[in-house]
Design a protein around this motif. Structure first.
Motif, PDB file in Angstrom:
ATOM      1  N   SER A  71       0.702  -1.308   0.063  1.00  0.00           N
ATOM      2  CA  SER A  71       0.034  -0.048   0.048  1.00  0.00           C
ATOM      3  C   SER A  71       0.823   1.315   0.052  1.00  0.00           C
ATOM      4  O   SER A  71       0.493   2.308  -0.261  1.00  0.00           O
ATOM      5  N   TYR A  72       2.220   1.029   0.239  1.00  0.00           N
ATOM      6  CA  TYR A  72       3.130   2.029   0.459  1.00  0.00           C
ATOM      7  C   TYR A  72       4.289   2.109  -0.710  1.00  0.00           C
ATOM      8  O   TYR A  72       4.815   0.951  -0.857  1.00  0.00           O
ATOM      9  N   ILE A  73       4.681   2.923  -1.355  1.00  0.00           N
ATOM     10  CA  ILE A  73       5.679   3.191  -2.165  1.00  0.00           C
ATOM     11  C   ILE A  73       6.397   4.514  -1.933  1.00  0.00           C
ATOM     12  O   ILE A  73       5.870   5.571  -1.555  1.00  0.00           O
ATOM     13  N   SER A  74       7.551   4.458  -2.179  1.00  0.00           N
ATOM     14  CA  SER A  74       8.476   5.908  -2.203  1.00  0.00           C
ATOM     15  C   SER A  74       8.343   6.557  -3.634  1.00  0.00           C
ATOM     16  O   SER A  74       8.311   5.681  -4.678  1.00  0.00           O
ATOM     17  N   VAL A  75       8.271   7.922  -3.623  1.00  0.00           N
ATOM     18  CA  VAL A  75       8.198   8.526  -5.050  1.00  0.00           C
ATOM     19  C   VAL A  75       9.134   9.485  -4.962  1.00  0.00           C
ATOM     20  O   VAL A  75       9.688  10.163  -3.925  1.00  0.00           O
ATOM     21  N   GLU A  76       9.796  10.105  -6.207  1.00  0.00           N
ATOM     22  CA  GLU A  76      10.626  11.223  -6.375  1.00  0.00           C
ATOM     23  C   GLU A  76       9.859  12.517  -6.760  1.00  0.00           C
ATOM     24  O   GLU A  76       8.905  12.261  -7.375  1.00  0.00           O
ATOM     25  N   LYS A  77       9.969  13.545  -5.967  1.00  0.00           N
ATOM     26  CA  LYS A  77       9.018  14.657  -5.895  1.00  0.00           C
ATOM     27  C   LYS A  77       9.952  15.786  -6.702  1.00  0.00           C
ATOM     28  O   LYS A  77      10.884  15.953  -6.074  1.00  0.00           O
ATOM     29  N   THR A  78       9.541  16.294  -7.806  1.00  0.00           N
ATOM     30  CA  THR A  78      10.221  17.515  -8.216  1.00  0.00           C
ATOM     31  C   THR A  78       9.985  18.790  -7.361  1.00  0.00           C
ATOM     32  O   THR A  78       9.005  19.023  -6.769  1.00  0.00           O
ATOM     33  N   LYS A  79      10.867  19.686  -7.647  1.00  0.00           N
ATOM     34  CA  LYS A  79      10.966  20.854  -6.677  1.00  0.00           C
ATOM     35  C   LYS A  79       9.845  21.736  -7.234  1.00  0.00           C
ATOM     36  O   LYS A  79       9.647  21.854  -8.330  1.00  0.00           O
ATOM     37  N   HIS A  80       9.294  22.593  -6.290  1.00  0.00           N
ATOM     38  CA  HIS A  80       8.315  23.556  -6.605  1.00  0.00           C
ATOM     39  C   HIS A  80       9.009  24.746  -7.423  1.00  0.00           C
ATOM     40  O   HIS A  80      10.056  24.984  -7.105  1.00  0.00           O
ATOM     41  N   ILE A  81       8.368  25.226  -8.442  1.00  0.00           N
ATOM     42  CA  ILE A  81       8.786  26.318  -9.354  1.00  0.00           C
ATOM     43  C   ILE A  81       8.262  27.765  -8.965  1.00  0.00           C
ATOM     44  O   ILE A  81       7.228  27.869  -8.831  1.00  0.00           O
ATOM     45  N   ASN A 239      -5.731  12.624 -17.160  1.00  0.00           N
ATOM     46  CA  ASN A 239      -5.320  13.155 -15.955  1.00  0.00           C
ATOM     47  C   ASN A 239      -3.629  13.498 -16.257  1.00  0.00           C
ATOM     48  O   ASN A 239      -3.041  13.888 -15.237  1.00  0.00           O
ATOM     49  N   ASN A 240      -3.246  13.488 -17.479  1.00  0.00           N
ATOM     50  CA  ASN A 240      -1.827  13.854 -17.500  1.00  0.00           C
ATOM     51  C   ASN A 240      -0.711  12.953 -17.219  1.00  0.00           C
ATOM     52  O   ASN A 240       0.587  13.331 -17.225  1.00  0.00           O
ATOM     53  N   ASN A 241      -1.292  11.871 -16.722  1.00  0.00           N
ATOM     54  CA  ASN A 241      -0.188  10.762 -16.290  1.00  0.00           C
ATOM     55  C   ASN A 241       0.696  10.395 -17.469  1.00  0.00           C
ATOM     56  O   ASN A 241       0.157  10.279 -18.470  1.00  0.00           O
ATOM     57  N   VAL A 242       2.048  10.102 -17.352  1.00  0.00           N
ATOM     58  CA  VAL A 242       2.791   9.771 -18.338  1.00  0.00           C
ATOM     59  C   VAL A 242       3.640   8.267 -17.899  1.00  0.00           C
ATOM     60  O   VAL A 242       4.093   8.417 -16.771  1.00  0.00           O
ATOM     61  N   LEU A 243       3.547   7.327 -18.729  1.00  0.00           N
ATOM     62  CA  LEU A 243       4.080   6.157 -18.449  1.00  0.00           C
ATOM     63  C   LEU A 243       5.090   5.805 -19.309  1.00  0.00           C
ATOM     64  O   LEU A 243       4.871   5.420 -20.699  1.00  0.00           O
ATOM     65  N   VAL A 244       6.355   5.746 -18.970  1.00  0.00           N
ATOM     66  CA  VAL A 244       7.646   5.344 -19.860  1.00  0.00           C
ATOM     67  C   VAL A 244       8.112   4.084 -19.719  1.00  0.00           C
ATOM     68  O   VAL A 244       8.055   3.784 -18.563  1.00  0.00           O
ATOM     69  N   SER A 245       7.913   3.456 -20.694  1.00  0.00           N
ATOM     70  CA  SER A 245       8.390   1.879 -20.563  1.00  0.00           C
ATOM     71  C   SER A 245       9.703   1.444 -21.447  1.00  0.00           C
ATOM     72  O   SER A 245       9.571   1.865 -22.669  1.00  0.00           O
ATOM     73  N   THR A 246      10.665   0.826 -20.848  1.00  0.00           N
ATOM     74  CA  THR A 246      11.734   0.152 -21.539  1.00  0.00           C
ATOM     75  C   THR A 246      11.841  -1.373 -21.343  1.00  0.00           C
ATOM     76  O   THR A 246      10.922  -1.838 -20.338  1.00  0.00           O
ATOM     77  N   TYR A 253       5.032   8.967 -14.323  1.00  0.00           N
ATOM     78  CA  TYR A 253       5.111  10.579 -14.035  1.00  0.00           C
ATOM     79  C   TYR A 253       3.721  10.875 -13.621  1.00  0.00           C
ATOM     80  O   TYR A 253       2.882  10.956 -14.369  1.00  0.00           O
ATOM     81  N   VAL A 254       3.409  11.382 -12.478  1.00  0.00           N
ATOM     82  CA  VAL A 254       1.965  11.872 -11.940  1.00  0.00           C
ATOM     83  C   VAL A 254       2.092  13.097 -11.539  1.00  0.00           C
ATOM     84  O   VAL A 254       2.754  13.747 -10.754  1.00  0.00           O
ATOM     85  N   PRO A 255       1.254  14.154 -12.319  1.00  0.00           N
ATOM     86  CA  PRO A 255       1.435  15.550 -11.737  1.00  0.00           C
ATOM     87  C   PRO A 255       0.746  15.789 -10.570  1.00  0.00           C
ATOM     88  O   PRO A 255      -0.186  15.346 -10.255  1.00  0.00           O
ATOM     89  N   PHE A 256       1.240  16.777  -9.767  1.00  0.00           N
ATOM     90  CA  PHE A 256       0.663  17.115  -8.554  1.00  0.00           C
ATOM     91  C   PHE A 256       0.472  18.751  -8.648  1.00  0.00           C
ATOM     92  O   PHE A 256      -0.215  19.040  -7.474  1.00  0.00           O
ATOM     93  N   LEU A 263       7.464  10.997  -9.392  1.00  0.00           N
ATOM     94  CA  LEU A 263       8.029   9.918 -10.147  1.00  0.00           C
ATOM     95  C   LEU A 263       8.222   8.626  -9.267  1.00  0.00           C
ATOM     96  O   LEU A 263       8.779   8.783  -8.363  1.00  0.00           O
ATOM     97  N   THR A 264       7.781   7.638  -9.872  1.00  0.00           N
ATOM     98  CA  THR A 264       8.043   6.213  -9.205  1.00  0.00           C
ATOM     99  C   THR A 264       8.393   5.365 -10.266  1.00  0.00           C
ATOM    100  O   THR A 264       7.900   5.404 -11.299  1.00  0.00           O
TER     101      THR A 264
END
Length: 322
Positions: A71-81, A239-246, A253-256, A263-264
């Motif tokens: 139920s829990y994951i860690s994410v990277e959050k971009t800095k506020h502009i 919802n502007n979600n972006v999924l990058v697959s390799t 990438y989930v906008p907030f 980013l997870t």
């Protein structure tokens, strides 16, 4: 236990015949012998080294810990502009984040487009300059009284934006649009025109630029194209979600906020997001193969929206009693 799993995960990210020791030495900027001690588990990786390696190879550290609670994951959050300089840094960091993924063979991107995808409106044309102006108006208090005509983005900002935009070209891309995908841009043109921040002449130029962009996208829709697919979904809001697959990993990438995102690379979360997006695709029309009538109907409805705004702006000019 953790270090062993972490190193195996890094090894799985490397091209064949690439030395794990060389990869660790390069990422950490340490000697071959120091890297060998870490890969042989004779020396422990520090927390800082783990973070550097995780960022370098885009690995979610939380996924390497044994846990039964998903139920829990860690994410990277971009800095506020807050200003133009931070917006430039945002474009650069986004470029650095995406480049290693999109350079891999068979990489692909799936974009749920609530708004016109960011990559189309960052560059040096008038529409890109307007979108940048709007973002900064909303994020930077010093822009409160600045009109669009007074705004001139820095060379560094344009360069970083164009570099990020270039990643999207010639990429295996699937986008999901609705007729409402262009609405926010239309509202922004209308709002700032009404607020006196852009003149009627410039507002009409922006409408024409938006129509040119729509035409450019329509020309990419080809039944024989394997690189670009455009789906039309009229049931769900995007919802502007972006999924990058390799071949080796996925990143979501989930906008907030306006531009910032979470980013997870958590494998379970990305697979769940992929499943949901694929369900959207099943309820969408693939315009590439829908035939000319379906394609023209879709794009003509968007042209009509832009023309309606142009008529509203022109009517304001005619009814100006002052």
């Amino acid at each position: 236990m953790f270090q062993s799993k972490f190193l195996k995960e890094i090894q799985s990210q490397l091209p064949q015949n690439t030395s794990l020791i060389d990869a660790i030495a390069t990422a950490l900027d340490i000697s071959y012998d120091a890297a060998h001690r870490r890969t042989s588990l004779k020396s422990k990786l520090s927390i800082d080294e783990c973070i550097i390696l995780a960022r370098f190879y885009h690995i979610a550290l939380d996924g390497l810990f044994e846990t039964t609670d998903k139920s829990y994951i860690s994410v990277e959050k971009t800095k506020h502009i807050h200003n133009e300089h931070e917006l430039e840094a945002y474009f650069k960091n986004s470029h650095e984040s995406l480049l290693p993924l999109l350079q891999q063979t068979d990489s692909r991107i799936l974009y749920s487009a609530k708004d016109i995808p960011l990559f189309y409106t960052i560059g040096d044309d008038i529409l890109s300059r307007f979108k940048t102006y709007v973002w900064l108006k909303l994020l930077d208090n010093s822009f409160n009284t600045k009109t669009f005509e007074q705004f001139s983005p820095s060379v560094g900002l344009i360069k970083s934006a164009k570099a990020l935009r270039s990643l999207y070209q010639d990429l295996n891309t699937t986008e999901i649009w609705d007729i409402t995908t262009i609405n926010s841009t239309l509202k922004q043109i209308h709002f700032y025109n009404q607020a006196g921040q852009i003149s009627n002449t410039v507002a009409l130029e922006l409408c024409d630029a938006l129509k040119r962009l729509i035409k450019t996208i329509s020309e990419r829709v080809d039944a024989h194209s394997t690189q670009y697919k455009l789906y039309y979904n009229e049931l769900l809001l995007m919802n502007n979600n972006v999924l990058v697959s390799t071949p080796n990993q996925q990143s979501l990438y989930v906008p907030f906020s306006i531009l910032s995102y979470y980013l997870t690379s958590d494998a379970i979360t990305c697979k769940q997001a992929e499943k949901y997006l694929n369900q959207q695709l099943q309820h969408s029309k693939l315009l590439n193969t829908s035939g000319e009538k379906e394609q023209r109907t879709f794009f003509n409805r968007m042209y009509a929206k832009v023309d309606a705004l142009k008529q509203l702006i022109s009517a304001t000019q005619v009814l100006d009693f002052e």
